[in-house]
Design an enzyme around this catalytic site. Sequence first.
Site, PDB file in Angstrom:
ATOM      1  N   TRP A  84       0.963  -1.073   0.048  1.00  0.00           N
ATOM      2  CA  TRP A  84       0.080   0.018   0.018  1.00  0.00           C
ATOM      3  C   TRP A  84       0.973   1.186  -0.073  1.00  0.00           C
ATOM      4  O   TRP A  84       0.505   2.032  -0.753  1.00  0.00           O
ATOM      5  CB  TRP A  84      -0.989   0.067   1.210  1.00  0.00           C
ATOM      6  CG  TRP A  84      -1.749   1.362   1.484  1.00  0.00           C
ATOM      7  CD1 TRP A  84      -3.006   1.536   0.943  1.00  0.00           C
ATOM      8  CD2 TRP A  84      -1.411   2.414   2.036  1.00  0.00           C
ATOM      9  NE1 TRP A  84      -3.323   2.797   1.209  1.00  0.00           N
ATOM     10  CE2 TRP A  84      -2.508   3.417   1.909  1.00  0.00           C
ATOM     11  CE3 TRP A  84      -0.279   2.827   2.781  1.00  0.00           C
ATOM     12  CZ2 TRP A  84      -2.441   4.659   2.332  1.00  0.00           C
ATOM     13  CZ3 TRP A  84      -0.373   4.226   3.347  1.00  0.00           C
ATOM     14  CH2 TRP A  84      -1.404   5.074   3.065  1.00  0.00           C
ATOM     15  N   HIS A  85       1.937   1.229   0.640  1.00  0.00           N
ATOM     16  CA  HIS A  85       2.927   2.357   0.784  1.00  0.00           C
ATOM     17  C   HIS A  85       3.470   2.769  -0.478  1.00  0.00           C
ATOM     18  O   HIS A  85       3.862   3.946  -0.680  1.00  0.00           O
ATOM     19  CB  HIS A  85       4.146   2.232   1.890  1.00  0.00           C
ATOM     20  CG  HIS A  85       3.544   2.427   3.228  1.00  0.00           C
ATOM     21  ND1 HIS A  85       2.634   1.350   4.034  1.00  0.00           N
ATOM     22  CD2 HIS A  85       3.519   3.479   3.987  1.00  0.00           C
ATOM     23  CE1 HIS A  85       2.329   2.022   5.092  1.00  0.00           C
ATOM     24  NE2 HIS A  85       2.777   3.221   5.159  1.00  0.00           N
ATOM     25  N   GLY A  86       3.881   1.699  -1.151  1.00  0.00           N
ATOM     26  CA  GLY A  86       4.399   2.138  -2.665  1.00  0.00           C
ATOM     27  C   GLY A  86       4.772   0.858  -3.496  1.00  0.00           C
ATOM     28  O   GLY A  86       4.746  -0.266  -2.921  1.00  0.00           O
TER      29      GLY A  86
END
Lengths: 436, 494
Positions: B325-327
């Site tokens: 989700w973060h990257g």
Amino acid sequence: MKMNGKLKKFICVLAVIALTAVNLAVLNYALRDDYAYSRYQPFMDHSEDIDVVFIGSSRVVNSVNPMQLWHDYGITSYNFGNSAFGIENSYWSFRLSLRHHIPKIAVLDVFGASRPETDKLQLGLAHNGLDMYPLSLEKVRAVRAIYADPADQLELLFPFSVFHNRWSGLTLASFLPSGKPPVTDTNGFEFFYAREGSVPQPQIPENETLDRDNPPLGCRYIPEFIDLCRENGITPVLMFIPHEVEPERQREANTARLIAKEKDVVFWDLREDGFFNDLTDSADPNTHLNPIGAAKVTGALGERLSAGADGISAADHRGEAGYERWDALYDTYRQNLKTAICAEDSYERLLLRLADDGFGAYFLTFQGYEPGPEEQALIDVIPHNYGFESGNEAENPENCDLRVYVYDTETSEELKIFSFRRMTSEDTNLPLNENE
Amino acid sequence: MLFNSGQFLLFFPAVILLYYIIPAKHSVARRVFLLAASYYFYMCWNARYGLLILGATAVTYAAARLLSKTESPRKKKHIMIGGLCIVFAALAYFKYTNFLLENAERLLQSVAPGASVPRFDILLPVGISFFTFQAAGYLIDVYRGQTPAETDFVRYALFVSFFPQLVAGPIERSRNLLGQLDCTNRFDYDRLRTGFLMMLQGYFMKIVIADRASVFVDTVFGSPDNLAGSLYIAAVTVFTFQIYCDFCGYSLIAIGAARILGVDLMQNFNAPYHGISVRDYWRRWHISLSTWFRDYVYIPLGGSRGGKVKYYRNLMITFLLSGLWHGASWNYVVWGGLNGFYQVLEGLTDSFLHGKTGQKPDPARMGTGRKLFGTVRTFLAIDFAFIFFRARGLKDAMRILRQIFRAPQWAAVSAPGLYEYGLGRPDWILLILSLVLLMALDSVLNRGKDPADLVLNRPLPVRIILYALCITLILLFGIWGNAYDAHSFIYFQF
């Protein structure tokens, strides 16, 4: 009771805002860029008796000396030039200054008329011409007219937004007036003590001008300047300071000549006077003048203004009641020049300083020293050269090559004796070693 | 529009003023105004992406309305999955297309060397992960019957796009936020001062600490040369504080701004570096995302039910997804995996030390030394994982690790050598003092008290002086204005 509570809260919010504003004002004072204040403080404090202002870029800063104009012609003036200023910057800075004082004559150097837009370098230097004016609607208009980027506008309207990064340099002295640099004693003029010849430039005919149909930004502001002067009852003058300049700069002068004719104003192209000598007068190639060149330009302007050339005339106020502060200002200026010449450690800069009418020099050479051609050219323009002779080697205990005796011409007082030594014994043309 | 921009400092007071000028009885007008302000706020980045939020809003609104009118559980499930597929498809397209293509190319190259897969020129819309998750969470809540389907489209659109938390959270739950968007509240002075104080702390964390820290961190991590390993250790340690101050600072500004407008957003950080275990840390760090994953991924997977193996599996899946989700890059996946792994390890250790239940003793009864040991151990573990988070990719992270272990060269982190990486001595002193102050505020929070009370409980004249002093010092020491590059918030990219 309810209203009282609301009022109290409202006052609290106002108190926070007011206290923050005071804090920021104090910090703004401590962190400000002192250069602008140092240069313009005399104008902001005592502008009421200034007849002539000179406007433009650093070429004006280094070329027009109000102290010489006072001493030699009795003309009261201020040098409003600013480094890297385009004509648009000069225009707005001058326009803001009119809120403080309206001079009789405003002389604009048209150097920079070909500049197409205001660049970032000018943004940094724009502080010098804007920061001393308090925030006003006119200042907002000025900044918005010159810079399109809101971040740049914010920087110029609230200099704290950029200078707060100097926080690590804050000391107690930063908050005190005594910690600030002294104000200029030259009414805005700055000596440029250097000498470097120019690159020869092709000369273009007078009918070659900048694009008049789609004029560059700087050029568009010349008529604006003329109109602004007329709206305020000021006599506008355009000028071009002599130098070996590039063809584009020559087009600036040619364009200014045309605009002057169209708008029926005077254009003083000082190149026509023929006094410029690139070997001695140039501080750097193709742009600035050194003190020798500056003295010539100031003299030419003084002659024109005092003689009423082209109907432009500035009064001689010497000896008039109410102008005593100018004499005091000049005395301070001379005293500071004396102090500076005594502290000089460079031979070339010393020669440039000696071009001042207030100093005289006597030269003694030793060990067969002979000046090179460029050095000789500088010696030749010294107005009070009392002699250039070979000295007795027995009277040279410090084993120097050259001894310079500097005098104050007004008092005949010997100010200092300088001794210099060649850097190499073979080449007399090389700069000499620092004064020992 | 950045919270730390001059534009926002004009926009926000104008919004407050106009919002409260509209009488409370005209709540619809207020909602429409806030919605317009929120879209304007978002569209300042890229006007076209306003359509993206509108699309996500329309899809989830319609799906939820359909859910409320459908009785069949099977149909309901299909509607929910359909709605989620559409909103997640947009997220997948913008965020993961090139990541998938890049990995497909690598796979292809292992079979056919030299083969290439074309990429798309896709600009990731700001905050897409945040509003997508918020809208998706709402749809799941409606499906579960935990929240009724919203009938007022404007109110729902405002829920998805409410500007204080639109681009970087907190990721709100419909149960908490929707009900507060009645917009019937009157101006409340206490909300103004507490919200303002939170914003002040947020700005302090962002522009005094995070942006100052980033100068050093960016210089070290951005260097093309292999620097001394100790410099990377210093940089990642500073980054650990930078990202906290950056993200928590943003959250505090968002929560404070919302509070002034009469809306209470959920707490997003709770003194995370006071956590005594990684599990404890994750209860304190980015709480809105952690609880989102807990509620919508971890628990549906089975949570801790079904034995230790399943529990650890679910934990790992949740954290790997959180990393992704973060990257869209493997280094984020490794970062997420490491955080999951730490917790598995803690679970195993606890099982070993505390018997079958694996339950640790109550932290309230733990001694100071043990707590401190736990805090330091947790910080080091989190710090290590952040190497993968901050590096420019997995390869870069491995290069940095090699430097750390092979060539630490400890002398590199001593003065004056350290001053060659963007921050001079005064900046280091200021940074360290600011961090000490922050940790002191966090320790107040950790004891269950509100740091704002340190100011609010003072006599009025002292409060006035403190407010003005805080603003002045933040403006003086902050990284803002033309002399510095304005730094965006790190979490905007996610």
